[in-house]
Each structure stands twice: as C-alpha cells, then as structure tokens.
Enzyme design. Structure first.
Site, PDB file in Angstrom:
ATOM      1  N   HIS A  57      -4.400   0.839   7.585  1.00  9.62           N
ATOM      2  CA  HIS A  57      -2.953   1.688   7.678  1.00  9.62           C
ATOM      3  C   HIS A  57      -2.473   2.669   6.428  1.00  9.62           C
ATOM      4  O   HIS A  57      -2.280   4.119   6.889  1.00  9.62           O
ATOM      5  CB  HIS A  57      -1.996   0.613   7.523  1.00  9.62           C
ATOM      6  CG  HIS A  57      -0.045   0.923   7.075  1.00  9.62           C
ATOM      7  ND1 HIS A  57       0.554   0.972   8.108  1.00  9.62           N
ATOM      8  CD2 HIS A  57       0.157   1.874   6.407  1.00  9.62           C
ATOM      9  CE1 HIS A  57       1.673   1.328   7.490  1.00  9.62           C
ATOM     10  NE2 HIS A  57       2.024   1.982   7.134  1.00  9.62           N
ATOM     11  N   GLU A  58      -3.138   2.986   5.697  1.00  6.81           N
ATOM     12  CA  GLU A  58      -3.009   3.877   4.417  1.00  6.81           C
ATOM     13  C   GLU A  58      -3.663   5.410   4.551  1.00  6.81           C
ATOM     14  O   GLU A  58      -3.199   6.452   4.704  1.00  6.81           O
ATOM     15  CB  GLU A  58      -3.432   2.965   3.366  1.00  6.81           C
ATOM     16  CG  GLU A  58      -2.855   2.021   2.877  1.00  6.81           C
ATOM     17  CD  GLU A  58      -0.734   2.143   3.102  1.00  6.81           C
ATOM     18  OE1 GLU A  58      -0.600   3.454   2.477  1.00  6.81           O
ATOM     19  OE2 GLU A  58      -0.207   1.315   3.158  1.00  6.81           O
ATOM     20  N   HIS A  85      -2.538   7.210   6.926  1.00  6.68           N
ATOM     21  CA  HIS A  85      -1.523   7.862   6.961  1.00  6.68           C
ATOM     22  C   HIS A  85      -1.709   9.103   6.641  1.00  6.68           C
ATOM     23  O   HIS A  85      -1.368  10.636   5.880  1.00  6.68           O
ATOM     24  CB  HIS A  85      -0.734   7.522   5.049  1.00  6.68           C
ATOM     25  CG  HIS A  85       0.240   7.099   5.646  1.00  6.68           C
ATOM     26  ND1 HIS A  85       2.359   7.351   6.508  1.00  6.68           N
ATOM     27  CD2 HIS A  85       0.471   5.436   4.930  1.00  6.68           C
ATOM     28  CE1 HIS A  85       2.466   6.487   6.578  1.00  6.68           C
ATOM     29  NE2 HIS A  85       1.633   4.825   6.236  1.00  6.68           N
ATOM     30  N   GLN A 136       3.672  10.243   1.493  1.00  3.85           N
ATOM     31  CA  GLN A 136       4.710   8.960   1.610  1.00  3.85           C
ATOM     32  C   GLN A 136       5.325   9.731   0.461  1.00  3.85           C
ATOM     33  O   GLN A 136       6.276   9.441   0.006  1.00  3.85           O
ATOM     34  CB  GLN A 136       4.070   7.601   1.700  1.00  3.85           C
ATOM     35  CG  GLN A 136       3.587   7.067   2.237  1.00  3.85           C
ATOM     36  CD  GLN A 136       3.755   5.352   2.315  1.00  3.85           C
ATOM     37  OE1 GLN A 136       2.368   4.900   1.929  1.00  3.85           O
ATOM     38  NE2 GLN A 136       4.304   5.169   3.032  1.00  3.85           N
ATOM     39  N   CYS A 143       6.213  -0.202   7.330  1.00  5.17           N
ATOM     40  CA  CYS A 143       5.876   0.561   6.311  1.00  5.17           C
ATOM     41  C   CYS A 143       7.227   1.240   6.024  1.00  5.17           C
ATOM     42  O   CYS A 143       8.029   1.130   6.158  1.00  5.17           O
ATOM     43  CB  CYS A 143       5.481   1.667   7.258  1.00  5.17           C
ATOM     44  SG  CYS A 143       4.711   3.653   6.438  1.00  5.17           S
ATOM     45  N   LEU A 144       7.174   1.386   4.983  1.00  7.20           N
ATOM     46  CA  LEU A 144       7.670   1.456   3.429  1.00  7.20           C
ATOM     47  C   LEU A 144       7.953   3.548   3.509  1.00  7.20           C
ATOM     48  O   LEU A 144       9.583   3.821   3.440  1.00  7.20           O
ATOM     49  CB  LEU A 144       7.007   2.120   1.351  1.00  7.20           C
ATOM     50  CG  LEU A 144       6.646   0.942   1.165  1.00  7.20           C
ATOM     51  CD1 LEU A 144       5.713   0.773  -0.412  1.00  7.20           C
ATOM     52  CD2 LEU A 144       8.223  -0.047   0.846  1.00  7.20           C
ATOM     53  N   GLY A 193       0.980  -1.389  -0.226  1.00  9.34           N
ATOM     54  CA  GLY A 193      -0.686   0.433  -0.077  1.00  9.34           C
ATOM     55  C   GLY A 193       1.059   1.455   0.180  1.00  9.34           C
ATOM     56  O   GLY A 193       1.794   1.495   0.538  1.00  9.34           O
TER      57      GLY A 193
HETATM   58 ZN    ZN Z   1       2.821   3.115   5.160  1.00  9.08          ZN
END
Ligand code: ZN
Length: 169
Positions: free
Chosen positions: A138-139, A142, A51, A96-97, A46
């Site tokens: 999660h997304e 953000h 991000q 998380c990226l 995701g």
């Molecule tokens: Zn994330």
C-alpha cells in the site's frame, strides 16, 4: 519534531510519481521524524511522504506483528523501497489515512520482501506477512501515485462499515 498535515483524496499530489532520495541529510531526518509523529498521532499503520506533500520515495510501515514493541518501535523507515519478492495471496479490508472513512476489499500478497535504504543510506532487507505485507504494498503504491481505491475489488457500503464498527473492539 512537528506534525505534518495529511493530504486527502482530491489533492493532485497523491497522484504523482515520487523521485528517489539521493541526499541522506538532516532534511531527510527531519521529514522522517515528522512523519513518525504524524503517523502515531493519526493512529495509522503506514505513511508515505506524498501523503504529507513531499514527492520523495520515503515510507513508514508499522510492523504490527511485533506486538511486544511500542508503536514507535514498530515503525520501519524505508527510503527508496523496492519489493523484491512476494508469496501467496490475501484478500482483506484496507483503508488509507488519505481516504478517510472509506474501506475496500483489496487482494495483496501474503508475504512481501522489500529492499530499501535506512536514514543513513545503508541498504537493508525487511520482510512482512499479513497486515505488514499489505502495508508494504500500500505504501509503496503511494510512491507511484496509486491509491488503494484503484486496486479495490469493491468498496464497502455504509451498512457493511456499520456492522464492522459494531462488531469491532
Ligand atoms: Zn495510504
């Protein structure tokens, strides 16, 4: 399409609230296409617009339950997404990226239903269980400036991570 740089923890843009998308134009489509390429390249599940430094309510979620689809086909584009229903609970490992190398145990609903717009502004609903439900939460977090590390009951230690990678595929 072009890859975009993934912002990492410490970048204040990740803590800001994103604005809704009002124009479903070429610029949005370029952002979505770039985010798709960036997500696939990073081998994530995701990605949210902040991000990649864009404070708009745009996320991509991979529906990993659809194993017969290619990664690109698994991607759901969600513009102005809202969680409209949740059910059950799951406790599991999350990463998380934007927080590379860190994993924590986070409680999320087992099933999540979202309402969002597609890249042309049409409303639709999508539902996910397990990892996909986790990813929706999660997304969307953000978009309000929240990272999973705030929600984690605990962060996994280096030893636990080592065990996971040894036991992994
Ligand atoms: Zn994330």
């Amino acid at each position: 399409m072009a890859m975009r740089k993934i912002r990492t923890e410490g970048d204040s843009i990740l803590l800001k609230k994103c604005r809704p998308v009002t124009d479903f134009n070429r610029r949005l489509h370029t952002l979505l296409d770039d985010m798709r390429e960036t997500l696939i390249d990073a081998d994530g599940v995701g990605l949210a617009a902040p991000q990649v430094g864009i404070l708009r309510r745009v996320v991509l979620v991979m529906d990993t339950n659809k194993e017969d689809l290619s990664p690109s086909e698994q991607i759901i584009e969600l513009i102005n997404p809202e969680i409209i229903a949740t059910d059950g609970e799951q406790e599991g490992q999350e990463g998380c990226l934007s927080v590379p190398g860190v994993y924590g145990i986070v409680k999320r609903p087992e099933r999540v239903r979202v309402r969002a717009q597609d890249r042309f502004g049409n409303y639709f609903e999508a539902e996910g269980t397990g990892l996909t439900a986790r990813c929706f939460c999660h997304e969307i977090d953000h978009l309000d400036g929240h990272l999973f590390t705030e929600r984690a009951e605990r962060i996994l230690s280096d030893e636990e991570l080592e065990e996971l990678s040894e036991g992994g595929e």
